[in-house]
Structure formats: structure tokens, C-alpha cells
Design an enzyme around this catalytic site. Structure first.
Site, mmCIF file in Angstrom:
data_model
loop_
_atom_site.group_PDB
_atom_site.id
_atom_site.type_symbol
_atom_site.label_atom_id
_atom_site.label_comp_id
_atom_site.label_asym_id
_atom_site.label_seq_id
_atom_site.Cartn_x
_atom_site.Cartn_y
_atom_site.Cartn_z
ATOM 1 N N GLY A 1 66.772 -88.416 7.398
ATOM 2 C CA GLY A 1 66.938 -88.510 8.852
ATOM 3 C C GLY A 1 68.369 -88.143 9.205
ATOM 4 C CB VAL A 2 70.243 -88.526 12.399
ATOM 5 C CG1 VAL A 2 71.617 -88.159 12.904
ATOM 6 C CG2 VAL A 2 69.171 -87.913 13.277
ATOM 7 C CG HIS B 1 82.646 -61.712 26.992
ATOM 8 N ND1 HIS B 1 81.650 -61.744 26.038
ATOM 9 C CD2 HIS B 1 83.497 -60.718 26.628
ATOM 10 C CE1 HIS B 1 81.891 -60.789 25.147
ATOM 11 N NE2 HIS B 1 83.003 -60.159 25.471
HETATM 12 P P1 AMP Z 1 65.835 -92.010 10.561
HETATM 13 O O1 AMP Z 1 64.775 -92.945 11.089
HETATM 14 O O2 AMP Z 1 66.069 -90.765 11.373
HETATM 15 O O3 AMP Z 1 67.120 -92.722 10.258
HETATM 16 O O4 AMP Z 1 65.297 -91.469 9.159
HETATM 17 C C1 AMP Z 1 64.917 -92.297 8.097
HETATM 18 C C2 AMP Z 1 64.012 -91.499 7.183
HETATM 19 O O5 AMP Z 1 63.755 -92.239 5.983
HETATM 20 C C3 AMP Z 1 62.645 -91.195 7.808
HETATM 21 O O6 AMP Z 1 62.472 -89.796 7.862
HETATM 22 C C4 AMP Z 1 61.643 -91.856 6.845
HETATM 23 O O7 AMP Z 1 60.486 -91.082 6.674
HETATM 24 C C5 AMP Z 1 62.429 -91.938 5.527
HETATM 25 N N1 AMP Z 1 61.938 -92.981 4.593
HETATM 26 C C6 AMP Z 1 61.620 -94.268 4.895
HETATM 27 N N2 AMP Z 1 61.219 -94.950 3.781
HETATM 28 C C7 AMP Z 1 61.286 -94.075 2.736
HETATM 29 C C8 AMP Z 1 61.018 -94.148 1.317
HETATM 30 N N3 AMP Z 1 60.588 -95.282 0.728
HETATM 31 N N4 AMP Z 1 61.198 -93.031 0.550
HETATM 32 C C9 AMP Z 1 61.634 -91.881 1.118
HETATM 33 N N5 AMP Z 1 61.918 -91.746 2.436
HETATM 34 C C10 AMP Z 1 61.753 -92.814 3.254
#
Ligand code: AMP
Ligand code: FAD
Length: 475
Positions: free
Chosen positions: A191-192, A452
Site C-alpha cells: 500500500g501507500v 511554458h
Molecule cells: P494500505 O491499506 O494502503 O496501507 O495497504 C496495506 C496493504 O497490505 C493492503 O494492500 C493489503 O492487501 C496488504 N496486506 C494485508 N495483510 C497482508 C498479509 N497478511 N500479507 C500480505 N499483504 C497483506
């Protein structure tokens, strides 16, 4: 005697401290309780954002970007630098100095606005009373207010069988505080936060592997953008493994062994440090007395209406502890709106025009609907796009990867979404937010003069391209 205020805010993150300042500006006698403590043992205002979130991550992203540019990009400009090295202690100290300057700045603003600051824990009781436990003692005092704003923010989510030890298995706070570059950094969650902090350490020399359970990268972004991002990150050397579920992690000696499951079945992978970045949850632990009357929803968020009011009159909640995106600027705008509503003014928030920014390289930013959302909702739209590679400024800078994509209503031409991947995306998106706030059309942007050579010309050309009349690309 119970001390009384017009407004008590619990939490001094971008939701709470901004609400407190606006309330004080409006003449309300305001107090703010925050339990965060800095490295010096004193109160450190600003919440997650200033202390362990937005600001320190951007400070390290900038430092690591400079290092990466010197090593990889300067030579093309004819600048030859030898013996490039990175001093992690200096980089971390600079980041800490930026954080202190800003947290100190909030303290000064509190003083200037005559906001009474309480360092310690706040707990909402019944009847608009708040129990305050000072940071330095267990003594409890009760405060009272006509209005209470809950702005307790969020904390990292934990996953089963992966326990933080804060040295080897770390969260965002740990990843902002590493004292050396780990040779192998594992990141759970692409994620981010995982992408930003993974990028920092990758640029500094770590081999970074991101393990992501979902089948696609950045599923909430427009898919054209997330596909380009995936290609760019791969080119940089970030190893992003999608469809990969982490089941457990254990520390043996100096190595972390991670068990995972992907399309090939179960396997194990080893790292020197493991960053867990699987999302954040509302920080409501210890915030509400049993009889406070405030309700949480299924996701553990404080239940509020569109104006951030709980069911209790005079009790409000804003920011990461309520519904909506976990973004600092969303929290702040809610804080301002609540303060204005308390003061009897009109206020509202347009959740449709909250900008999203990811500070990777390339940067990613968007506002409004994605193309997949428009398709799902059956909205007819026109698309315009323009690559930075066709902008003079991008080429002159030596940073011309990415594009602007604009979506406009097929009937009215009102802009429904703008998606940017590329240099300066975080700043460029502001123009699109403003246009959308005014219900502007692609035609409006197409007729506005853009300087520009600037990167903003890519927005101008994307707007022209909605009507297939871009000048510097085929239509
Ligand atoms: P965010 O909610 O943008 O901070 O991203 C968190 C990311 O972690 C999400 O894309 C979830 O799919 C991923 N995630 C959560 N649990 C797991 C796990 N056990 N293994 C791999 N990725 C995970
Ligand atoms: P917080 O900032 O979490 O503040 C809540 C405060 O309340 C904390 O100080 C906490 O100690 C205090 N508190 C909680 N409970 C109590 C209590 N009972 N008594 C007293 N005090 C209490 N967002 C962006 O928009 N842009 C970014 O670039 C960005 N980068 C990020 C990077 C990272 C690594 C992380 C972790 C987050 C990032 N975010 C970013 C998200 C952003 O930090 C949050 O959305 C924002 O801080 C939410 O503000 P808030 O006021 O709701 O809560």
C-alpha cells in the site's frame, strides 16, 4: 472545581490541532489533550502526521532521492561525482530536526491562540465530561465542555503470527528510525506506506521485497496509473510480489523468516528487517468510558454523520478515527468544519474532491473517480491523456516518465477525475482539485493559459485531448 471549556479536543494530530486552532480563532475557549511524547520526554504535538507519518516519511524520501540522483542521474547532466556515500545518522537527524521544527510550531500556535494544552491521556465520560490523566502522573482530573471533538487518529494494524519487536519486525515508526541500511528489507503490504518507506530504503541500497496479498497493485488508483507504477517500480528494482499472503514471521538470530503462500504454494523467505505496513485502524483503545454513549461501527471507527457529529449532542469526531480516507488533509478539513459548525457557521466537506498523493518516484496523485469506477457506475465519459515525455520541461529536467489522464462527463464535459503519475504530481493535482470544486469542465482547463515550459502543460494538453485537439501529440 471542574475546569470548563467551550471546546475540548482529544488528539493533536492534523484533525485535532487544526480543529483547536480554528475553534480558538472563532473565540471559543479551547483545550486540547494529547498524549504523544517526543524523544526529549516532552509533549510533541502534530500526531502521527508530524511525528511518525507524512512529514518524516517525506523528509527521508527527499534525502534518499538526492542520494539516488547523485549516484544514478547526475552523470547524464555531465556532473561527475565520485565517492558518494550516505551517512544515515545525519539523514535521520535532519528528519528529526524537521519534525521538531513543525511540532514546536504547533505548540507556538497553541500559545498564540491561547489554547490550553494538556499532555496526557483523555477519556470521554458521559455528559460531555473528559477524564484527563497527566503524562507524568496517574492522577486523574475531570474537565467539562459544551463540545468535545474526538481526534484520536489511528495506529498500525497487526496481523496474526507476525509480532513487532521494534528492532527486527518494525512498523512505520521503526522504518523511519533505522540506524543502518538493511541488506534485505521485507515489506508486508504494498500500500501507500509500504511503497513509500520501501522506496526510501531501496534507494539507499536495500534489496526490498514487498509481499502483497491482493492480485493487483494500488487497486484504488486508476488501473492505467497503477500498471505504469508497477512497471516503474520494477525497473527501479523493487521486487513486488502480488497474490502473496504472509502467514507468519519469526526471528532467529539476526534473520527474520517469513512464511508465505502464493500461487506456487507455501514457501519461506528471509530478511534482515521486516516492515509491517498492512494498514491502520482507529485508535479508540481507552478513549471511551463504557457509559460515554459514543458508538463504534463494524470497522471500529467512531460512528459519525456527514458533518462529523456522533449521536450525542456536542460530541464530534474527525480524522483517521472516523469513516473516509486516512489522509491528513481530510482530517484537517473535518476539524475546521466541526469548529465552524460549533461556532454556528455553515460548513461542509466535499469527500469527492479529496486529493490522494503517493510520494514515490514517480509520484502518483489523483482526485475524483477512476475509469473503472465510471464503468461500474455506467457513466458515459471521455478520456484525455498526455505523456510528460512530450513536455519540454520534463525533458529539460531529465524526468519525463508518466502521464496525466483526465476523465470528463460525455454530456456536460464536467471533469470527473484526474490521474497523474510523474514528476511533480503532488503539486500538479491542486489545479485539478480547484477545477473540480468549481465543477469545471475539461474545456475550462483547455482554455486556461498554462506557463511554458512547465509540467502543468501536461494537464492543459490532457484537457485538450479530451476533445481530441491536443497540440503536441497525435489525437
Ligand atoms: P494500505 O491499506 O494502503 O496501507 O495497504 C496495506 C496493504 O497490505 C493492503 O494492500 C493489503 O492487501 C496488504 N496486506 C494485508 N495483510 C497482508 C498479509 N497478511 N500479507 C500480505 N499483504 C497483506
Ligand atoms: P493522528 O495524526 O493519528 O493524531 C492523533 C493524536 O491523538 C496522536 O497524537 C495521539 O497520540 C493522540 N491520542 C490518541 N488517543 C488519545 C487519547 N485518548 N488521549 C490523548 N491523546 C490521544 N497522510 C497524508 O495526507 N499524506 C501523507 O503523505 C501521509 N503519509 C503518511 C505516512 C505514514 C508513514 C503514515 C503512518 C501515515 C501517513 N499519512 C499521510 C496519514 C496521516 O498521518 C493521517 O491521516 C493523519 O495523521 C490523521 O490525523 P488525525 O488527526 O486523525 O490523527
Amino acid at each position: 472545581m471542574t475546569e470548563k471549556f467551550d471546546v475540548i479536543v482529544i488528539g493533536a494530530g492534523p484533525g485535532g490541532y487544526v480543529a483547536a486552532i480554528r475553534a480558538a480563532q472563532l473565540g471559543l475557549n479551547t483545550a486540547c489533550i494529547d498524549m504523544n511524547t517526543g524523544k526529549d520526554g516532552k509533549a510533541a504535538l502534530g500526531g502521527t502526521c508530524l511525528n511518525v507519518g507524512c512529514i518524516p516519511s517525506k523528509a527521508l524520501l527527499d534525502s534518499s532521492k538526492h542520494y539516488h540522483h547523485v549516484k544514478n542521474d547526475f552523470a547524464t547532466h555531465g556532473i561527475n561525482v565520485t565517492d558518494v556515500s550516505i551517512d544515515i545518522d545525519t539523514m535521520i537527524a535532519r528528519k528529526d530536526a524537521v519534525v521538531s521544527k513543525l511540532t514546536g510550531g504547533v505548540a507556538q500556535l497553541f500559545k498564540a491562540n491561547k489554547i490550553k494544552q494538556y499532555h496526557g491521556r483523555g477519556r470521554l465520560l458521559a455528559n460531555r465530561q473528559v477524564e484527563f490523566t497527566a503524562h507524568t502522573s496517574s492522577e486523574k482530573t475531570v474537565l467539562e465542555a459544551e463540545n468535545i471533538i474526538l481526534a484520536a487518529g489511528s495506529v498500525p494494524i497487526t496481523i496474526p503470527n507476525v509480532e513487532y519487536d521494534n528492532e527486527y519486525i518494525i512498523d512505520n515508526e521503526g522504518a523511519l528510525q533505522l540506524t543502518e541500511v538493511p541488506p534485505r528489507l521485507g515489506v508486508i503490504g504494498a500500500g501507500v506506506i509500504g511503497l513509500e518507506l520501501g522506496s526510501v530504503w531501496q534507494r539507499l541500497g536495500s534489496k526490498v521485497t514487498l509481499l502483497e496479498a491482493l492480485p493487483s497493485l494500488l487497486p484504488t488508483a486508476d488501473q492505467d496509473i497503477s500498471k505504469q507504477a508497477g512497471r516503474a517500480f520494477k525497473k527501479q528494482g523493487l521486487d513486488i510480489r502480488l497474490d502473496t499472503l504472509v502467514k507468519s514471521a519469526s526471528i532467529t538470530g539476526d534473520t527474520i523468516k517469513v512464511s508465505l503462500e502464493d500461487k506456487n504454494g507455501e514457501s519461506e523467505i528471509s530478511f534482515d528487517r521486516l516492515l509491517v505496513a498492512v494498514g491502520r485502524k482507529p485508535n479508540t483503545e481507552g478513549l471511551l468510558a463504557d457509559d460515554s454513549g459514543v458508538e463504534l461501527n463494524k470497522r471500529g471507527q467512531i460512528e459519525v454523520n456527514h458533518q462529523s457529529q456522533t449521536k450525542l449532542e456536542g460530541v464530534w469526531a474527525v480524522g483517521d478515527c472516523v469513516r473516509g480516507p486516512m489522509l491528513a488533509h481530510k482530517a484537517s478539513e473535518e476539524g475546521i468544519a466541526v469548529a465552524e459548525l460549533i461556532a454556528g457557521k455553515a460548513a461542509h466537506i466535499h469527500f469527492d474532491t479529496v486529493p490522494w498523493v503517493i510520494y514515490t518516484d514517480p509520484e502518483i496523485a489523483w482526485v475524483g473517480k477512476t475509469e473503472q469506477q465510471l464503468k461500474e457506475q455506467g457513466v458515459s465519459y471521455h478520456v484525455g491523456s498526455f505523456p510528460f515525455a512530450a513536455t519540454g520541461r520534463g525533458l529539460a529536467m531529465g524526468n519525463a516518465d508518466g502521464m496525466v489522464k483526465m476523465l470528463a462527463d460525455a454530456d456536460t464535459d464536467e471533469i470527473l477525475g484526474v490521474h497523474i503519475i510523474g514528476p511533480g504530481a503532488s503539486e500538479l493535482i491542486a489545479e485539478c482539485v480547484v477545477t473540480m470544486e468549481f465543477h469545471g469542465a475539461s474545456e475550462d482547463l483547455a482554455r486556461i493559459i498554462h506557463a511554458h515550459p512547465t509540467l502543468s502543460e501536461a494537464i492543459h494538453e490532457a484537457a485538450l485531448h479530451v476533445d481530441k485537439r491536443a497540440i503536441h501529440r497525435g489525437n
